[in-house]
Design a protein around this motif. Sequence first.
Motif, PDB file in Angstrom:
ATOM      1  N   ARG A  67      10.695  12.989  -8.682  1.00  0.00           N
ATOM      2  CA  ARG A  67      10.870  12.135 -10.168  1.00  0.00           C
ATOM      3  C   ARG A  67      11.340  13.244 -11.315  1.00  0.00           C
ATOM      4  O   ARG A  67      12.475  12.211 -11.305  1.00  0.00           O
TER       5      ARG A  67
ATOM      6  N   PHE B 242      20.294   4.448   4.324  1.00  0.00           N
ATOM      7  CA  PHE B 242      19.097   4.184   3.249  1.00  0.00           C
ATOM      8  C   PHE B 242      17.907   3.739   3.955  1.00  0.00           C
ATOM      9  O   PHE B 242      17.225   3.659   2.682  1.00  0.00           O
TER      10      PHE B 242
ATOM     11  N   ILE C  85      14.591   4.321   2.316  1.00  0.00           N
ATOM     12  CA  ILE C  85      13.389   3.733   1.928  1.00  0.00           C
ATOM     13  C   ILE C  85      12.763   3.989   2.242  1.00  0.00           C
ATOM     14  O   ILE C  85      11.045   4.064   1.345  1.00  0.00           O
TER      15      ILE C  85
ATOM     16  N   MET D  58       8.647   4.925   0.399  1.00  0.00           N
ATOM     17  CA  MET D  58       6.916   4.835   0.604  1.00  0.00           C
ATOM     18  C   MET D  58       6.377   5.488   0.818  1.00  0.00           C
ATOM     19  O   MET D  58       4.774   5.654   0.787  1.00  0.00           O
TER      20      MET D  58
ATOM     21  N   SER E 157       5.121   7.984  -1.268  1.00  0.00           N
ATOM     22  CA  SER E 157       4.185   7.536  -2.616  1.00  0.00           C
ATOM     23  C   SER E 157       2.856   7.602  -1.802  1.00  0.00           C
ATOM     24  O   SER E 157       1.137   7.274  -2.858  1.00  0.00           O
TER      25      SER E 157
ATOM     26  N   MET F  86       3.855   0.940  -2.656  1.00  0.00           N
ATOM     27  CA  MET F  86       5.497   1.084  -2.178  1.00  0.00           C
ATOM     28  C   MET F  86       6.447   0.321  -3.313  1.00  0.00           C
ATOM     29  O   MET F  86       7.044   1.539  -3.485  1.00  0.00           O
TER      30      MET F  86
ATOM     31  N   LEU G 207       9.758   3.087  -4.974  1.00  0.00           N
ATOM     32  CA  LEU G 207      10.773   2.133  -4.952  1.00  0.00           C
ATOM     33  C   LEU G 207      11.472   1.230  -5.335  1.00  0.00           C
ATOM     34  O   LEU G 207      13.177   1.863  -6.010  1.00  0.00           O
TER      35      LEU G 207
ATOM     36  N   ARG H 141      13.051   4.286  -7.810  1.00  0.00           N
ATOM     37  CA  ARG H 141      13.988   5.185  -7.145  1.00  0.00           C
ATOM     38  C   ARG H 141      15.020   3.884  -7.391  1.00  0.00           C
ATOM     39  O   ARG H 141      16.224   4.762  -7.377  1.00  0.00           O
TER      40      ARG H 141
ATOM     41  N   ARG I 205      20.620  -2.293  -3.952  1.00  0.00           N
ATOM     42  CA  ARG I 205      19.915  -2.155  -3.038  1.00  0.00           C
ATOM     43  C   ARG I 205      18.346  -1.863  -3.053  1.00  0.00           C
ATOM     44  O   ARG I 205      17.688  -2.731  -2.055  1.00  0.00           O
ATOM     45  N   PHE I 206      17.928  -0.665  -4.046  1.00  0.00           N
ATOM     46  CA  PHE I 206      16.627  -0.993  -3.616  1.00  0.00           C
ATOM     47  C   PHE I 206      16.222  -2.179  -4.491  1.00  0.00           C
ATOM     48  O   PHE I 206      14.909  -2.219  -3.736  1.00  0.00           O
TER      49      PHE I 206
ATOM     50  N   GLU J 123      15.604  -4.403  -1.735  1.00  0.00           N
ATOM     51  CA  GLU J 123      14.755  -3.628  -0.234  1.00  0.00           C
ATOM     52  C   GLU J 123      13.162  -3.338  -0.543  1.00  0.00           C
ATOM     53  O   GLU J 123      12.388  -4.346   0.083  1.00  0.00           O
TER      54      GLU J 123
ATOM     55  N   ARG K 169      11.936  -7.609  -0.186  1.00  0.00           N
ATOM     56  CA  ARG K 169      11.679  -7.981   1.034  1.00  0.00           C
ATOM     57  C   ARG K 169      10.699  -7.022   1.860  1.00  0.00           C
ATOM     58  O   ARG K 169       9.723  -7.171   2.213  1.00  0.00           O
ATOM     59  N   VAL K 170      10.328  -5.187   0.860  1.00  0.00           N
ATOM     60  CA  VAL K 170       9.083  -4.923   1.956  1.00  0.00           C
ATOM     61  C   VAL K 170       8.127  -5.296   1.924  1.00  0.00           C
ATOM     62  O   VAL K 170       7.094  -5.748   2.552  1.00  0.00           O
TER      63      VAL K 170
END
Lengths: 228, 228
Positions: free
Chosen positions: A133, A171, A175, A179, A182, B179, B183, B186, B197-198, B201, B204-205
Amino acid sequence: MSLAGLFDVDSAATGQQVRAEPIQRRSAERLSTLLDAAAEAVDAVGFDRITTAMIAERAGASIGTVYRYYPDRVAVLQALHERTVLRFRQRVVEEFEASPPASWWDVVDCAVTAFVGLYRSEPGFRIMQFADRERANAAEGVNVESGFFATRLAIVLADRFGLPDEPQLIFRVEIAVEMANSLLCRAFLNDPLGDDRFIDECRRVVHDYLASFYGAAVAVPVAPPIAV
Amino acid sequence: MSLAGLFDVDSAATGQQVRAEPIQRRSAERLSTLLDAAAEAVDAVGFDRITTAMIAERAGASIGTVYRYYPDRVAVLQALHERTVLRFRQRVVEEFEASPPASWWDVVDCAVTAFVGLYRSEPGFRIMQFADRERANAAEGVNVESGFFATRLAIVLADRFGLPDEPQLIFRVEIAVEMANSLLCRAFLNDPLGDDRFIDECRRVVHDYLASFYGAAVAVPVAPPIAV
DNA sequence: TCGTCACTGAACGGAACTCGATCATATCCA
DNA sequence: TGGATATGATCGAGTTCCGTTCAGTGACGA
């Protein structure tokens, strides 16, 4: 192309954090001794409370020696971070060699196992999360660390296990890396040995996420796994 | 029990970070002005490079005033973090009111939307992620921030949308929160507006993760969603 | 008018960082 | 081989910067 080759531990495009490249052998030793000292200090007092004097003393060097190699306090921690990332990648390769992955999810498992193993044994490994970060402030243009690792991992997955070599793959792996990072850091937040509930769930989550795109069917075992 | 009540913005068990409770009105304004100044400074120079003098100057106060209210530099940042978390929770509630969630995944969407919105508009919102990790050093015993938020979120999900009220629920929501947090951070790492995009996603995740346990079928719409 | 709250900024202490002096090692030449 | 020389490496007292304190001053309420 070998797994070790793909992870290519030597070609670490190191940042400009070192002030003077070591010429004589002793200075190379100094460099690593300084980082060892910094790593100990991270475990002993945490990131913020580290002083340059503390690092020098633990390394058996003087203050001036620290500043011969690093421009400032933060640079030492960044260098420690880079070395830690490097050792993580080396450990992943070792895991690959110890139990050759038969499918893409074995790769995920190896990476998680490597991370957990280092968190338990490597002094100062906690630094893995902070710099991810923190880096953003320092070097704006530089690509994110996790992105770099994810790209290499994606290449392995495509090359060795037949995952489709699209831009999307990188990509998605990034992701997954974010995940996992973290959740694993969370696992160690209050538990020095790592909370297994978080570690196990991390494996599951990452697996399920990638499986939702690439399923189990795509797996292309290259060599039978070795029982260890 | 109302959603706002569950998130209960007033009952923030504040840490002991404030030195002197404000008595006169002007000192309450001072407090928030100081935090505003700190937030600006976070955006301007990043966490580490913030100096107390910088905060004082931006707030139009003297150094001494900073120390009247906060015991040290870190306490100011912690207070800013707490205020930021509070505002995040308030914003989540506002999102709920703006478009009442009809199912548990609407709750997830509201939380993500609130996070993204604040990242774009609230100065110093970047502090959301740093303290999560940093806190661990300071107060060993204190529960993790994400755990606190996750617990409250889990209560909402159980109370209003019929998700089973087991201990597992809290754990899973905490996984989801971790999570999502990583994300979303990020997403904003290199892009001040957030990389869609992140963000997409992330939605969705988190949805898929929770749906893997609680499916879409469990959703119990309480009120029809309001188009906004 | 008085007492208390709020504010100020010079002064102190400690940590980051510099730099000229000194030591260690490599290279060169007789 | 050994000694002279250059350069890498180290040291640590000194400087600067920053966090923090506190005694004195101003502002508000009773």
